[in-house]
Design a protein around this motif. Structure first.
Motif, PDB file in Angstrom:
ATOM      1  N   ARG A   1       0.565  -1.250  -0.020  1.00 32.95           N
ATOM      2  CA  ARG A   1      -0.021   0.142   0.030  1.00 32.95           C
ATOM      3  C   ARG A   1       0.844   1.276  -0.037  1.00 32.95           C
ATOM      4  O   ARG A   1       1.934   1.132   0.715  1.00 32.95           O
ATOM      5  N   HIS A   2       0.301   2.269  -0.602  1.00 27.05           N
ATOM      6  CA  HIS A   2       1.225   3.766  -0.688  1.00 27.05           C
ATOM      7  C   HIS A   2      -0.117   4.716  -0.914  1.00 27.05           C
ATOM      8  O   HIS A   2      -0.882   4.606  -1.824  1.00 27.05           O
ATOM      9  N   THR A   3       0.301   5.973  -0.234  1.00 27.35           N
ATOM     10  CA  THR A   3      -0.489   7.279  -0.512  1.00 27.35           C
ATOM     11  C   THR A   3       0.287   8.267  -0.947  1.00 27.35           C
ATOM     12  O   THR A   3       1.474   8.158  -0.764  1.00 27.35           O
TER      13      THR A   3
ATOM     14  N   ILE B   1      -3.932  -4.353  -8.995  1.00 24.29           N
ATOM     15  CA  ILE B   1      -3.819  -3.136  -8.576  1.00 24.29           C
ATOM     16  C   ILE B   1      -5.248  -2.202  -8.137  1.00 24.29           C
ATOM     17  O   ILE B   1      -5.939  -2.479  -8.990  1.00 24.29           O
ATOM     18  N   TYR B   2      -5.271  -1.633  -7.119  1.00 24.50           N
ATOM     19  CA  TYR B   2      -6.378  -0.889  -6.778  1.00 24.50           C
ATOM     20  C   TYR B   2      -6.095   0.755  -6.417  1.00 24.50           C
ATOM     21  O   TYR B   2      -4.866   0.622  -5.759  1.00 24.50           O
ATOM     22  N   VAL B   3      -6.558   1.628  -7.282  1.00 30.86           N
ATOM     23  CA  VAL B   3      -6.469   3.035  -7.093  1.00 30.86           C
ATOM     24  C   VAL B   3      -7.738   3.280  -6.320  1.00 30.86           C
ATOM     25  O   VAL B   3      -8.906   3.164  -6.927  1.00 30.86           O
ATOM     26  N   ASN B   4      -7.711   3.949  -5.022  1.00 31.76           N
ATOM     27  CA  ASN B   4      -8.584   4.399  -4.486  1.00 31.76           C
ATOM     28  C   ASN B   4      -9.861   3.349  -4.402  1.00 31.76           C
ATOM     29  O   ASN B   4     -10.917   3.912  -4.199  1.00 31.76           O
ATOM     30  N   GLY B   5      -9.529   2.295  -4.097  1.00 31.07           N
ATOM     31  CA  GLY B   5     -10.612   0.983  -3.797  1.00 31.07           C
ATOM     32  C   GLY B   5     -11.033   0.666  -5.179  1.00 31.07           C
ATOM     33  O   GLY B   5     -12.029  -0.242  -5.192  1.00 31.07           O
ATOM     34  N   GLN B   6     -10.798   1.049  -6.453  1.00 29.11           N
ATOM     35  CA  GLN B   6     -11.277   0.796  -7.672  1.00 29.11           C
ATOM     36  C   GLN B   6     -10.116   0.041  -8.266  1.00 29.11           C
ATOM     37  O   GLN B   6      -9.109   0.223  -8.418  1.00 29.11           O
ATOM     38  N   ARG B   7     -10.490  -1.200  -8.961  1.00 23.27           N
ATOM     39  CA  ARG B   7      -9.636  -2.289  -9.556  1.00 23.27           C
ATOM     40  C   ARG B   7      -9.251  -1.584 -10.819  1.00 23.27           C
ATOM     41  O   ARG B   7      -9.946  -1.194 -11.536  1.00 23.27           O
TER      42      ARG B   7
ATOM     43  N   THR C   1      -6.436   8.128 -15.153  1.00 26.22           N
ATOM     44  CA  THR C   1      -6.796   9.411 -15.095  1.00 26.22           C
ATOM     45  C   THR C   1      -8.131   9.682 -14.121  1.00 26.22           C
ATOM     46  O   THR C   1      -8.446  10.569 -13.320  1.00 26.22           O
ATOM     47  N   ASP C   2      -9.197   8.632 -14.477  1.00 22.99           N
ATOM     48  CA  ASP C   2     -10.564   9.099 -13.963  1.00 22.99           C
ATOM     49  C   ASP C   2     -10.440   8.241 -12.340  1.00 22.99           C
ATOM     50  O   ASP C   2     -11.496   8.579 -11.665  1.00 22.99           O
ATOM     51  N   LEU C   3      -9.568   7.633 -12.071  1.00 20.87           N
ATOM     52  CA  LEU C   3      -9.548   7.021 -10.971  1.00 20.87           C
ATOM     53  C   LEU C   3      -8.969   7.792  -9.532  1.00 20.87           C
ATOM     54  O   LEU C   3      -8.674   7.578  -8.345  1.00 20.87           O
TER      55      LEU C   3
ATOM     56  N   ASN D   1      -4.685  10.267  -1.971  1.00 23.86           N
ATOM     57  CA  ASN D   1      -4.912   9.025  -2.954  1.00 23.86           C
ATOM     58  C   ASN D   1      -4.135   7.880  -2.454  1.00 23.86           C
ATOM     59  O   ASN D   1      -3.375   8.018  -1.975  1.00 23.86           O
ATOM     60  N   ALA D   2      -4.702   6.625  -2.649  1.00 23.03           N
ATOM     61  CA  ALA D   2      -4.211   5.459  -2.203  1.00 23.03           C
ATOM     62  C   ALA D   2      -3.988   4.570  -3.183  1.00 23.03           C
ATOM     63  O   ALA D   2      -5.018   4.364  -4.078  1.00 23.03           O
ATOM     64  N   ILE D   3      -2.806   3.597  -3.293  1.00 24.20           N
ATOM     65  CA  ILE D   3      -2.786   2.680  -4.276  1.00 24.20           C
ATOM     66  C   ILE D   3      -2.608   1.339  -3.588  1.00 24.20           C
ATOM     67  O   ILE D   3      -1.738   1.117  -2.461  1.00 24.20           O
ATOM     68  N   GLY D   4      -3.217   0.217  -3.707  1.00 24.39           N
ATOM     69  CA  GLY D   4      -3.287  -1.233  -3.031  1.00 24.39           C
ATOM     70  C   GLY D   4      -2.864  -2.006  -4.115  1.00 24.39           C
ATOM     71  O   GLY D   4      -3.258  -2.089  -5.525  1.00 24.39           O
ATOM     72  N   VAL D   5      -2.053  -3.032  -3.924  1.00 21.48           N
ATOM     73  CA  VAL D   5      -1.498  -4.217  -4.751  1.00 21.48           C
ATOM     74  C   VAL D   5      -1.488  -5.493  -3.961  1.00 21.48           C
ATOM     75  O   VAL D   5      -1.435  -5.810  -2.776  1.00 21.48           O
ATOM     76  N   MET D   6      -2.272  -6.401  -4.477  1.00 22.51           N
ATOM     77  CA  MET D   6      -2.262  -7.687  -4.107  1.00 22.51           C
ATOM     78  C   MET D   6      -1.243  -8.491  -4.986  1.00 22.51           C
ATOM     79  O   MET D   6      -1.440  -8.510  -6.210  1.00 22.51           O
ATOM     80  N   LEU D   7      -0.333  -9.249  -4.504  1.00 22.70           N
ATOM     81  CA  LEU D   7       0.879 -10.023  -5.069  1.00 22.70           C
ATOM     82  C   LEU D   7       0.600 -11.694  -4.860  1.00 22.70           C
ATOM     83  O   LEU D   7       0.015 -12.050  -3.882  1.00 22.70           O
ATOM     84  N   GLY D   8       0.531 -12.637  -6.140  1.00 24.64           N
ATOM     85  CA  GLY D   8       0.427 -13.855  -6.076  1.00 24.64           C
ATOM     86  C   GLY D   8       1.609 -14.563  -6.653  1.00 24.64           C
ATOM     87  O   GLY D   8       2.145 -14.070  -7.596  1.00 24.64           O
ATOM     88  N   HIS D   9       1.435 -15.784  -6.494  1.00 22.62           N
ATOM     89  CA  HIS D   9       2.581 -16.752  -7.149  1.00 22.62           C
ATOM     90  C   HIS D   9       1.883 -16.811  -8.541  1.00 22.62           C
ATOM     91  O   HIS D   9       1.037 -17.099  -8.735  1.00 22.62           O
TER      92      HIS D   9
END
Length: 309
Positions: A168-170, A192-198, A223-225, A231-239
């Motif tokens: 996560r990063h803001t 990746i999620y930007v402000n909660g939007q995938r 741009t629209d997100l 603002n916040a960016i969230g990332v889910m990582l997987g194998h």
């Protein structure tokens, strides 16, 4: 015919029949004049459509090659034939390439021959063509866009980070944005999620590649997100295709081409690959978010040690 003319009772039928014969005669003469080229038509030339670059609509591509343009011809009359074309490429309403009038019937994979393109930049282009029969130009096509990615050495601005399933990063946006473009890659899979939007509609990104040679990255218009302020960016990582989990030992294994699941851990067989099991366990991720505001000032948000797991 003679019998019907001689009888007064058939006079109305005779007049109708004569009118039909005159119409048929006039139509025959008209067709003959056309075949002899005595009649000309003004035909409408519609502007080109279906504008593509590398057979893609509004793509993002690297600067290891020059873009190639393609389009389709539209006309209200059959037999329209392109005798020449002209392409214009602009950046921020400034002309950077005018192909000039090129005598050619080619309309596919026409290579860009203008000034060097800048990385992480948006361009617009349009085209028109000259019709051989009428010797007149079509209208200009609607503008299409393309976007250049980062050069390989520019990725050094960002750091590979990982070690967590979630990151996560803001950051703050304090100006009016013209557009925001996100570039991301990983050794494994990410969401990746930007402000909660995938971000994006695809799954299992990035596409699999030969990790000894390269890791592919994806590009998104976000741009629209984004919004003014925090603002916040969230990332889910997987194998991903880099590694899998052994069903018995629960350890990471490099995804071999023969799909052999007998070994565990990293062996000498894997040492030549940049994606070793220790790397796979970290699930490395790298990202750059390019923000361009209405004053043409650019800000880069990138992965580094400030991100939280």
């Amino acid at each position: 015919y003679q019998r019907r003319v001689r009888g007064e009772k058939n006079s109305s039928h005779t007049n109708k029949w004569l009118a039909e014969m005159k119409y048929f005669h006039a139509l025959t003469v008209f067709i003959l004049l056309i075949s002899n080229g005595s009649v000309t038509f003004s035909k409408e030339l519609f502007p080109p459509s279906g504008l593509l670059i590398e057979y893609l609509r509004s793509p993002v591509f690297g600067l290891d090659r020059l873009p190639r343009f393609s389009w389709q011809l539209d006309s209200s009359v059959r037999g329209t034939y392109q005798a020449a074309y002209q392409i214009l490429v602009n950046q921020d309403d400034q002309l950077i390439w005018d192909s000039g009038i090129v005598s050619s019937n080619d309309s596919a994979q026409i290579e860009y021959r203008g000034k060097p393109l800048l990385s992480d930049s948006r361009y617009t282009w349009k085209v028109r063509y000259l019709d051989q029969k009428s010797n007149s130009f079509s209208d200009w096509s609607e503008e299409a866009t393309f976007h250049t990615g980062f050069l390989a050495n520019e990725w050094s601005q960002a750091q590979w980070i990982g070690g967590y399933d979630l990151l996560r990063h803001t950051f703050d946006v304090k100006t009016v944005l013209r557009y925001a473009t996100l570039y991301a890659s990983s050794i494994g899979w990410y969401e990746i999620y930007v402000n909660g939007q995938r971000v994006g509609e695809q799954y299992y990104n990035p596409a699999q590649s030969t990790y000894q040679v390269r890791a592919l990255y994806d590009t998104y218009d976000v741009t629209d997100l984004l919004k003014n302020g925090s603002n916040a960016i969230g990332v889910m990582l997987g194998h991903g295709p880099c590694s899998i989990i052994h069903p018995k030992t629960n350890e990471d294994i490099f995804f071999q081409e023969d799909y052999d699941l007998q070994g565990t851990g990293c062996s000498s067989h894997h040492n030549t690959c940049c994606c070793q099991c220790s790397c796979c366990r970290e699930k490395p991720f790298i990202m750059m978010l390019s923000l361009l505001d209405n004053k043409n000032q650019k800000t880069i948000i990138k992965t580094d040690g400030s991100w939280k797991g």
